[in-house]
Design a protein around this motif. Structure first.
Motif, PDB file in Angstrom:
ATOM      1  N   ASN A  93       0.833  -1.198   0.000  1.00 52.02           N
ATOM      2  CA  ASN A  93       0.000   0.000   0.000  1.00 52.02           C
ATOM      3  C   ASN A  93       0.867   1.248   0.000  1.00 52.02           C
ATOM      4  O   ASN A  93       2.057   1.184   0.303  1.00 52.02           O
ATOM      5  CB  ASN A  93      -0.918   0.014   1.222  1.00 52.02           C
ATOM      6  CG  ASN A  93      -1.876  -1.162   1.255  1.00 52.02           C
ATOM      7  OD1 ASN A  93      -2.323  -1.645   0.218  1.00 52.02           O
ATOM      8  ND2 ASN A  93      -2.193  -1.624   2.450  1.00 52.02           N
ATOM      9  N   SER A  94       0.261   2.381  -0.326  1.00 49.73           N
ATOM     10  CA  SER A  94       0.975   3.666  -0.328  1.00 49.73           C
ATOM     11  C   SER A  94       2.286   3.566  -1.100  1.00 49.73           C
ATOM     12  O   SER A  94       3.340   4.003  -0.610  1.00 49.73           O
ATOM     13  CB  SER A  94       1.231   4.131   1.110  1.00 49.73           C
ATOM     14  OG  SER A  94       0.024   4.251   1.821  1.00 49.73           O
ATOM     15  N   LEU A  95       2.219   2.999  -2.263  1.00 45.50           N
ATOM     16  CA  LEU A  95       3.428   2.752  -3.043  1.00 45.50           C
ATOM     17  C   LEU A  95       4.101   4.053  -3.464  1.00 45.50           C
ATOM     18  O   LEU A  95       3.431   5.065  -3.730  1.00 45.50           O
ATOM     19  CB  LEU A  95       3.099   1.909  -4.269  1.00 45.50           C
ATOM     20  CG  LEU A  95       2.918   0.417  -3.969  1.00 45.50           C
ATOM     21  CD1 LEU A  95       2.158  -0.282  -5.078  1.00 45.50           C
ATOM     22  CD2 LEU A  95       4.260  -0.250  -3.741  1.00 45.50           C
ATOM     23  N   LYS A  96       5.429   4.004  -3.512  1.00 47.29           N
ATOM     24  CA  LYS A  96       6.248   5.145  -3.869  1.00 47.29           C
ATOM     25  C   LYS A  96       7.093   4.794  -5.103  1.00 47.29           C
ATOM     26  O   LYS A  96       7.372   3.608  -5.333  1.00 47.29           O
ATOM     27  CB  LYS A  96       7.178   5.502  -2.714  1.00 47.29           C
ATOM     28  CG  LYS A  96       6.487   5.755  -1.403  1.00 47.29           C
ATOM     29  CD  LYS A  96       7.513   5.975  -0.291  1.00 47.29           C
ATOM     30  CE  LYS A  96       6.844   6.212   1.047  1.00 47.29           C
ATOM     31  NZ  LYS A  96       7.836   6.423   2.138  1.00 47.29           N
ATOM     32  N   PRO A  97       7.517   5.789  -5.853  1.00 48.01           N
ATOM     33  CA  PRO A  97       8.379   5.489  -7.015  1.00 48.01           C
ATOM     34  C   PRO A  97       9.619   4.687  -6.636  1.00 48.01           C
ATOM     35  O   PRO A  97      10.071   3.847  -7.428  1.00 48.01           O
ATOM     36  CB  PRO A  97       8.741   6.886  -7.532  1.00 48.01           C
ATOM     37  CG  PRO A  97       7.573   7.726  -7.154  1.00 48.01           C
ATOM     38  CD  PRO A  97       7.132   7.198  -5.811  1.00 48.01           C
ATOM     39  N   GLU A  98      10.138   4.894  -5.453  1.00 51.68           N
ATOM     40  CA  GLU A  98      11.335   4.155  -5.031  1.00 51.68           C
ATOM     41  C   GLU A  98      11.055   2.692  -4.723  1.00 51.68           C
ATOM     42  O   GLU A  98      11.986   1.927  -4.448  1.00 51.68           O
ATOM     43  CB  GLU A  98      12.002   4.834  -3.822  1.00 51.68           C
ATOM     44  CG  GLU A  98      11.070   5.146  -2.673  1.00 51.68           C
ATOM     45  CD  GLU A  98      10.569   6.576  -2.709  1.00 51.68           C
ATOM     46  OE1 GLU A  98      10.193   7.059  -3.806  1.00 51.68           O
ATOM     47  OE2 GLU A  98      10.533   7.207  -1.639  1.00 51.68           O
ATOM     48  N   ASP A  99       9.792   2.288  -4.748  1.00 52.62           N
ATOM     49  CA  ASP A  99       9.458   0.872  -4.604  1.00 52.62           C
ATOM     50  C   ASP A  99       9.577   0.126  -5.934  1.00 52.62           C
ATOM     51  O   ASP A  99       9.431  -1.087  -5.981  1.00 52.62           O
ATOM     52  CB  ASP A  99       8.029   0.710  -4.081  1.00 52.62           C
ATOM     53  CG  ASP A  99       7.856   1.228  -2.668  1.00 52.62           C
ATOM     54  OD1 ASP A  99       6.833   1.868  -2.388  1.00 52.62           O
ATOM     55  OD2 ASP A  99       8.761   0.984  -1.836  1.00 52.62           O
TER      56      ASP A  99
END
Length: 124
Positions: free
Chosen positions: A84-90
């Motif tokens: 959840n709350s994914l970020k580009p750095e993931d």
């Protein structure tokens, strides 16, 4: 022959969610620890999360704590990663891993079996 097959990867916008699955075949891993790792382009493979055979013990990398949840269904020989709350750095290729022992560990070298990976891309 043991096989781990990941699924559920894809392209998602920042703030979105994905659920990865990893199904094992060839043997049961109900007594072994399971884990997720990831590898971004140009970087080494890194630990994400691990879960004990019972599912009662879990550990997470600091970078995903509070956003990702690892779980398992021993009846289905499957491990999941809810993101959840994914970020580009993931953004990375995500790999599931299994070990014969039931002790959880963050050490990549301790895992005996690996999946082929599934791509997760998070756009900003």
């Amino acid at each position: 022959q043991v096989q781990l097959v990941e699924s559920g990867g894809g392209l998602v916008q920042a703030g979105g969610s994905l659920r990865l699955s990893c199904a094992a075949s060839g043997r049961t891993f109900s007594s072994g620890a399971l884990a997720w790792f990831r590898q971004a382009p140009g970087k080494e493979r890194e630990f994400v999360a691990t879960i004990s055979p019972s599912g009662l013990t879990t550990f997470y990398a600091d970078s995903v704590k509070g956003r990702f949840t690892i779980s398992r269904d021993n009846a289905k020989n499957t491990v999941y990663l809810q993101m959840n709350s994914l970020k580009p750095e993931d953004t990375a290729v995500y790999y599931c891993a299994a070990r014969n022992l039931g002790i959880v560990t963050q050490e990549l070298s301790r895992y005996d079996y690996w999946g082929q990976g599934t791509q997760v891309t998070v756009s900003s």
